[in-house]
Structure formats: C-alpha cells, structure tokens
Write a protein that holds these residues in place. Structure first.
Motif, mmCIF file in Angstrom:
data_model
loop_
_atom_site.group_PDB
_atom_site.id
_atom_site.type_symbol
_atom_site.label_atom_id
_atom_site.label_comp_id
_atom_site.label_asym_id
_atom_site.label_seq_id
_atom_site.Cartn_x
_atom_site.Cartn_y
_atom_site.Cartn_z
ATOM 1 N N VAL A 114 0.841 -1.207 0.000
ATOM 2 C CA VAL A 114 0.000 0.000 0.000
ATOM 3 C C VAL A 114 0.873 1.252 0.000
ATOM 4 N N LEU A 115 1.912 1.275 0.841
ATOM 5 C CA LEU A 115 2.784 2.445 0.898
ATOM 6 C C LEU A 115 3.528 2.655 -0.411
ATOM 7 N N ASP A 116 3.970 1.560 -1.049
ATOM 8 C CA ASP A 116 4.637 1.666 -2.352
ATOM 9 C C ASP A 116 3.727 2.352 -3.370
ATOM 10 N N GLU A 117 2.459 1.963 -3.344
ATOM 11 C CA GLU A 117 1.498 2.537 -4.282
ATOM 12 C C GLU A 117 1.244 4.013 -3.973
ATOM 13 N N LEU A 118 1.123 4.335 -2.696
ATOM 14 C CA LEU A 118 0.862 5.719 -2.300
ATOM 15 C C LEU A 118 2.049 6.632 -2.601
ATOM 16 N N ARG A 119 3.261 6.111 -2.467
ATOM 17 C CA ARG A 119 4.461 6.918 -2.742
ATOM 18 C C ARG A 119 4.468 7.452 -4.174
ATOM 19 N N LYS A 120 3.842 6.722 -5.078
ATOM 20 C CA LYS A 120 3.829 7.134 -6.493
ATOM 21 C C LYS A 120 2.941 8.353 -6.724
ATOM 22 N N ASP A 121 1.903 8.506 -5.896
ATOM 23 C CA ASP A 121 0.890 9.532 -6.156
ATOM 24 C C ASP A 121 0.857 10.682 -5.158
ATOM 25 N N PHE A 122 1.502 10.500 -4.002
ATOM 26 C CA PHE A 122 1.421 11.516 -2.966
ATOM 27 C C PHE A 122 2.802 12.012 -2.570
ATOM 28 N N ASP A 123 2.871 13.297 -2.219
ATOM 29 C CA ASP A 123 4.129 13.886 -1.752
ATOM 30 C C ASP A 123 4.419 13.484 -0.309
ATOM 31 N N TYR A 124 3.365 13.369 0.496
ATOM 32 C CA TYR A 124 3.509 13.033 1.912
ATOM 33 C C TYR A 124 2.480 11.981 2.295
ATOM 34 N N ILE A 125 2.955 10.932 2.963
ATOM 35 C CA ILE A 125 2.087 9.883 3.506
ATOM 36 C C ILE A 125 2.213 9.966 5.018
ATOM 37 N N ILE A 126 1.147 10.393 5.678
ATOM 38 C CA ILE A 126 1.150 10.569 7.134
ATOM 39 C C ILE A 126 0.503 9.341 7.772
ATOM 40 N N CYS A 127 1.230 8.651 8.630
ATOM 41 C CA CYS A 127 0.731 7.441 9.283
ATOM 42 C C CYS A 127 0.332 7.761 10.718
ATOM 43 N N ASP A 128 -0.965 7.674 11.007
ATOM 44 C CA ASP A 128 -1.462 7.910 12.356
ATOM 45 C C ASP A 128 -1.365 6.596 13.126
ATOM 46 N N SER A 129 -0.345 6.488 13.954
ATOM 47 C CA SER A 129 -0.052 5.249 14.664
ATOM 48 C C SER A 129 -0.914 5.099 15.913
ATOM 49 N N PRO A 130 -1.243 3.852 16.293
ATOM 50 C CA PRO A 130 -1.816 3.674 17.626
ATOM 51 C C PRO A 130 -0.755 3.980 18.673
ATOM 52 N N ALA A 131 -1.194 4.302 19.883
ATOM 53 C CA ALA A 131 -0.242 4.572 20.960
ATOM 54 C C ALA A 131 0.425 3.275 21.403
ATOM 55 N N GLY A 132 1.601 3.394 22.006
ATOM 56 C CA GLY A 132 2.265 2.230 22.561
ATOM 57 C C GLY A 132 3.328 1.657 21.650
ATOM 58 N N ILE A 133 3.718 0.409 21.955
ATOM 59 C CA ILE A 133 4.843 -0.200 21.236
ATOM 60 C C ILE A 133 4.485 -1.566 20.671
ATOM 61 N N GLU A 134 3.192 -1.875 20.613
ATOM 62 C CA GLU A 134 2.792 -3.185 20.123
ATOM 63 C C GLU A 134 2.715 -3.214 18.601
ATOM 64 N N ARG A 135 2.168 -4.299 18.059
ATOM 65 C CA ARG A 135 2.244 -4.578 16.629
ATOM 66 C C ARG A 135 1.776 -3.423 15.738
ATOM 67 N N GLY A 136 0.611 -2.856 16.051
ATOM 68 C CA GLY A 136 0.087 -1.791 15.199
ATOM 69 C C GLY A 136 1.021 -0.604 15.127
ATOM 70 N N ALA A 137 1.583 -0.217 16.270
ATOM 71 C CA ALA A 137 2.499 0.922 16.316
ATOM 72 C C ALA A 137 3.795 0.604 15.573
ATOM 73 N N GLN A 138 4.321 -0.603 15.760
ATOM 74 C CA GLN A 138 5.558 -0.981 15.079
ATOM 75 C C GLN A 138 5.356 -1.062 13.572
ATOM 76 N N MET A 139 4.157 -1.506 13.148
ATOM 77 C CA MET A 139 3.855 -1.557 11.718
ATOM 78 C C MET A 139 3.790 -0.142 11.132
ATOM 79 N N ALA A 140 3.226 0.793 11.890
ATOM 80 C CA ALA A 140 3.099 2.170 11.417
ATOM 81 C C ALA A 140 4.454 2.840 11.261
ATOM 82 N N MET A 141 5.406 2.516 12.133
ATOM 83 C CA MET A 141 6.700 3.189 12.096
ATOM 84 C C MET A 141 7.747 2.462 11.248
ATOM 85 N N TYR A 142 7.506 1.197 10.915
ATOM 86 C CA TYR A 142 8.548 0.377 10.287
ATOM 87 C C TYR A 142 9.055 0.977 8.972
#
Length: 280
Positions: A114-142
């Motif tokens: 999804v991010l690869d596809e978005l990089r082609k069309d958008f200047d900025y991709i802002i990822c609103d991460s869940p709080a904390g350090i679990e899977r969702g947050a790590q996926m958002a920051m990876y």
C-alpha cells in the motif's frame, strides 16, 4: 517492491506516534496532514489504529467510509476505492481503517504494498499510529522516513516517548538496512505554563533533555482542539487559535523552514491581568 533509496522522487512517509494514549496524536496527525495539504502538497493520512478508528471522525468523513485500509491490505478492495478525498482541501486524502478487525489483520507485506502505491501519487504519507509499542504501532513506524513523537509535558508520557524513540532507532526498515536513520522530532502538546510554574508539568527544557531529539513544536492547551474535533474538523481548518498557529508553525519546520518557537495561549487575562496589562 520499492527498494529504499536516499535519492529520487518519492513520497515521504511520516509516522505520527506516541508512547502513551490521550496525548493528542490523532488530532496532531489530522492537523499536520491538513496544514501540509493547504500548502499545495498532495497528502494522504492513514489510520493504523485498527479496531479503534478515530481519524475519520476527526477528519469529518466517517459517513463516507465504504472500504478501509484492511480491505486494501487483504486484497478485498482497490486502494482507489478506499481513499476518501477531503471536501475542504482538494490535495488531501484519508485512508480510514477497520473498526471491527484487530491489529493482526495488518501484514508487513500488505502495508509495504500500500505504501509503495501511495508513494507514487502523494508527496507526503502521514501514518497515524496507535499509541504504545505493540504490533500496530511498530507496523506504522517500520517504513517511516521521519517520525513526529507526540508527548505531553508529564513524566509518564515523556518516559513512554523515550521508549518509542528507541524503537524508531532500532526496529525500522531504515535501521535494518543500515540507511540514514528515521528523522525523529518531538511535538509537545497540551502545554500549560501555569501548571508548569506550579510544578504540575515538566518544563520544555526538561522534556528535551530527557528525549534528546529536536523540538518540532509546542501546542498549548486549547479548547479550540476539542471544538474542532467535535465538529469533524482538523484544528488548522477551523477558526484561528493558538493551537492552529502552533501546528502551522510545526509544519513549516517539518518542511524545512526556519520558524522561531512561540508559545501561544488562548487563555483570556483575568480582571487583575487586564488592569495591569498582563495575563493573570
């Protein structure tokens, strides 16, 4: 898949994250996204908080959600079907997430695609991460190129933010590939000088000493933030306020401009303050 490079045109992935909930992270993601888009850049903001889903409400588009981020990750819908175009800023889009699934529905391969596809069309991709350090947050920051760590001037919030900064330095694709590290900055929210003076909150200097990363901005405690959220409006698109000005300044710095740090306040001076010409 896209190979990470340090040159060439590519959308910048910026994660908005925090160690502790309730610090204004989603409010900040909405404000930062809208402020960048107002400057004419193509921006998409993605909700990574699977199961809780608040971004679409703050952006005022919850009734327009048909397909979501998880549908796209799992191949049940095309990205174009899930993206919602903001009605107020034509260069801003929202990718909402699912309210009924859990964070395990996010796969590394699906997110990268999804991010690869978005990089082609958008200047900025802002990822609103869940709080904390679990899977969702790590996926958002990876896959992030940059990070904005949102924190309140409170010991527990700052301590948790320090943990997040450790993950950004070691558990991202950039860290694993030995590339330039994720550029991390701190956004201090709910700043209240009166409470700081009374020893109820940490001073800005103490926060920065503990976190040891650059300061992106200082957002004051403001009723404008709650008012904007209640009407489904990023605060930078609502009526003028000290919070909106603080987010605009933070975005200017995020885009490389040299803007002096200002600490505003929406508090009106009391009777004595008006009499003596200062805030009481």
């Amino acid at each position: 898949m896209t190979q990470l490079k340090e040159d060439g045109p590519r959308g910048r992935v910026i994660v908005i994250t925090s160690g502790k909930g309730g610090v204004g992270k989603t409010t900040s993601a909405a404000a930062i996204s809208a402020a960048i888009a107002k400057r004419g850049h193509k921006v998409v903001v993605i909700d990574f908080d699977v199961g809780l889903r608040n971004l679409d409400m703050i952006m005022g588009c919850e009734r327009r959600v048909v397909f979501d981020f998880i549908n796209v990750v799992q191949g049940d819908a095309r990205l174009s079907q899930a993206l919602i175009k903001d009605k107020r800023v034509d260069t801003l889009s929202i990718l909402p997430t699912s309210q009924t699934r859990d964070k395990d529905a996010l796969t590394s391969e699906g997110v990268e695609k999804v991010l690869d596809e978005l990089r082609k069309d958008f200047d900025y991709i802002i990822c609103d991460s869940p709080a904390g350090i679990e899977r969702g947050a790590q996926m958002a920051m990876y896959y992030a190129d940059e990070a904005v760590v949102v924190t309140n001037p409170e010991v527990s919030s700052v301590r948790d933010s320090d943990r997040v900064l450790g993950l950004l330095a070691s558990k991202t694709q950039r860290a694993e590939k030995g590339l330039e590290p994720v550029k991390s900055q701190v956004l201090l929210t709910r700043h209240d000088q009166g409470r700081i003076d009374r020893g109820e909150m940490m001073a800005v200097e103490d926060v920065l000493e503990l976190l040891a990363v650059p300061l992106l901005g200082i957002v004051p405690e403001s009723t404008a933030v709650l008012r904007a959220s209640n009407v489904g409006m990023p605060v930078v698109l609502d009526a003028p306020s000290s919070a909106a000005s603080a987010y605009e300044d933070a975005v200017a710095r995020l885009l490389g401009e040299d803007v002096p740090m200002r600490i505003g306040s929406d508090k009106r001076p009391g009777l004595l303050g008006r009499f003596f010409g200062r805030s009481a």
